[in-house]
Design an enzyme around this catalytic site. Structure first.
Site, PDB file in Angstrom:
ATOM      1  N   SER A 115      -3.264   3.786 -17.337  1.00 56.74           N
ATOM      2  CA  SER A 115      -2.327   3.153 -16.083  1.00 56.74           C
ATOM      3  C   SER A 115      -2.226   4.102 -15.251  1.00 56.74           C
ATOM      4  CB  SER A 115      -1.145   2.734 -16.697  1.00 56.74           C
ATOM      5  OG  SER A 115      -0.465   3.789 -17.446  1.00 56.74           O
ATOM      6  N   GLY A 150      -5.348   8.225 -18.684  1.00 58.08           N
ATOM      7  CA  GLY A 150      -6.234   7.316 -19.702  1.00 58.08           C
ATOM      8  C   GLY A 150      -7.614   7.810 -18.953  1.00 58.08           C
ATOM      9  N   ALA A 151      -8.672   6.840 -19.125  1.00 58.03           N
ATOM     10  CA  ALA A 151     -10.073   7.231 -18.787  1.00 58.03           C
ATOM     11  C   ALA A 151     -10.110   7.321 -17.115  1.00 58.03           C
ATOM     12  CB  ALA A 151     -10.953   6.124 -18.994  1.00 58.03           C
ATOM     13  N   ALA A 152      -9.128   6.708 -16.390  1.00 52.27           N
ATOM     14  CA  ALA A 152      -9.249   6.982 -15.036  1.00 52.27           C
ATOM     15  C   ALA A 152      -8.816   8.288 -14.626  1.00 52.27           C
ATOM     16  CB  ALA A 152      -8.112   6.101 -14.339  1.00 52.27           C
ATOM     17  N   LYS A 209       0.787  -1.223  -0.048  1.00 49.33           N
ATOM     18  CA  LYS A 209      -0.056   0.090   0.038  1.00 49.33           C
ATOM     19  C   LYS A 209       0.775   1.183  -0.186  1.00 49.33           C
ATOM     20  CE  LYS A 209      -2.092   1.411   3.895  1.00 49.33           C
ATOM     21  NZ  LYS A 209      -3.051   1.667   4.704  1.00 49.33           N
ATOM     22  N   TYR A 245      -3.537  -0.514 -13.692  1.00 51.59           N
ATOM     23  CA  TYR A 245      -2.271  -1.039 -13.666  1.00 51.59           C
ATOM     24  C   TYR A 245      -1.160   0.008 -13.610  1.00 51.59           C
ATOM     25  CZ  TYR A 245      -1.450  -0.236 -18.537  1.00 51.59           C
ATOM     26  OH  TYR A 245      -1.559   0.411 -19.867  1.00 51.59           O
TER      27      TYR A 245
END
Length: 126
Positions: free
Chosen positions: A25, A73-75, A9, A58
């Protein structure tokens, strides 16, 4: 039986970039990946403390020492610059080995500098 446990974590990482047009990613300073034992291209779960979003992606390496945490990206719709994130990786192991397992817990400040590490989360008091 196999169980899935927390492997690593990065606690309260601070988003430095949110790049919608970058290939998907999450880019993470390679020094932080090494400290946590997270591999490039390993699946990670991201929990956005700032806005409550939770998503999978990832890890990819960002330049060592850069302290970059870039959600791509989309995130990038789910995290903005300055958001505080909990980035987790999980692993599977036989149930009989679970009691000896110790995750790598890396705690970060607002500049993504390591403040301390642990291998257990304290018991939550009532």
């Amino acid at each position: 039986m196999q169980v899935t446990l927390l492997k690593a974590k990065l606690h309260r990482a601070c988003t430095t970039h949110a790049e919608l047009d970058y290939e998907g990613s999450c880019a993470i300073d390679s020094d932080l990946l090494d400290a946590a034992g997270i591999f490039p291209y390993e699946q990670i779960e991201i929990y956005n403390v700032t806005n409550g979003e939770r998503f999978s992606t990832y890890a990819i390496s960002a330049e060592a020492g850069s302290r970059v945490i870039s959600v791509n990206g989309a995130a990038a719709h789910k995290a903005g610059v300055g958001d505080r994130l909990i980035i987790c990786a999980y692993g599977r192991m036989p149930e009989g080995e679970a009691s000896a397992h110790k995750p790598r817990l890396i705690y970060l400040d607002e500049a993504n500098q390591v403040t301390h590490t642990r291998n257990a989360i304290p018991v939550q008091a009532a």
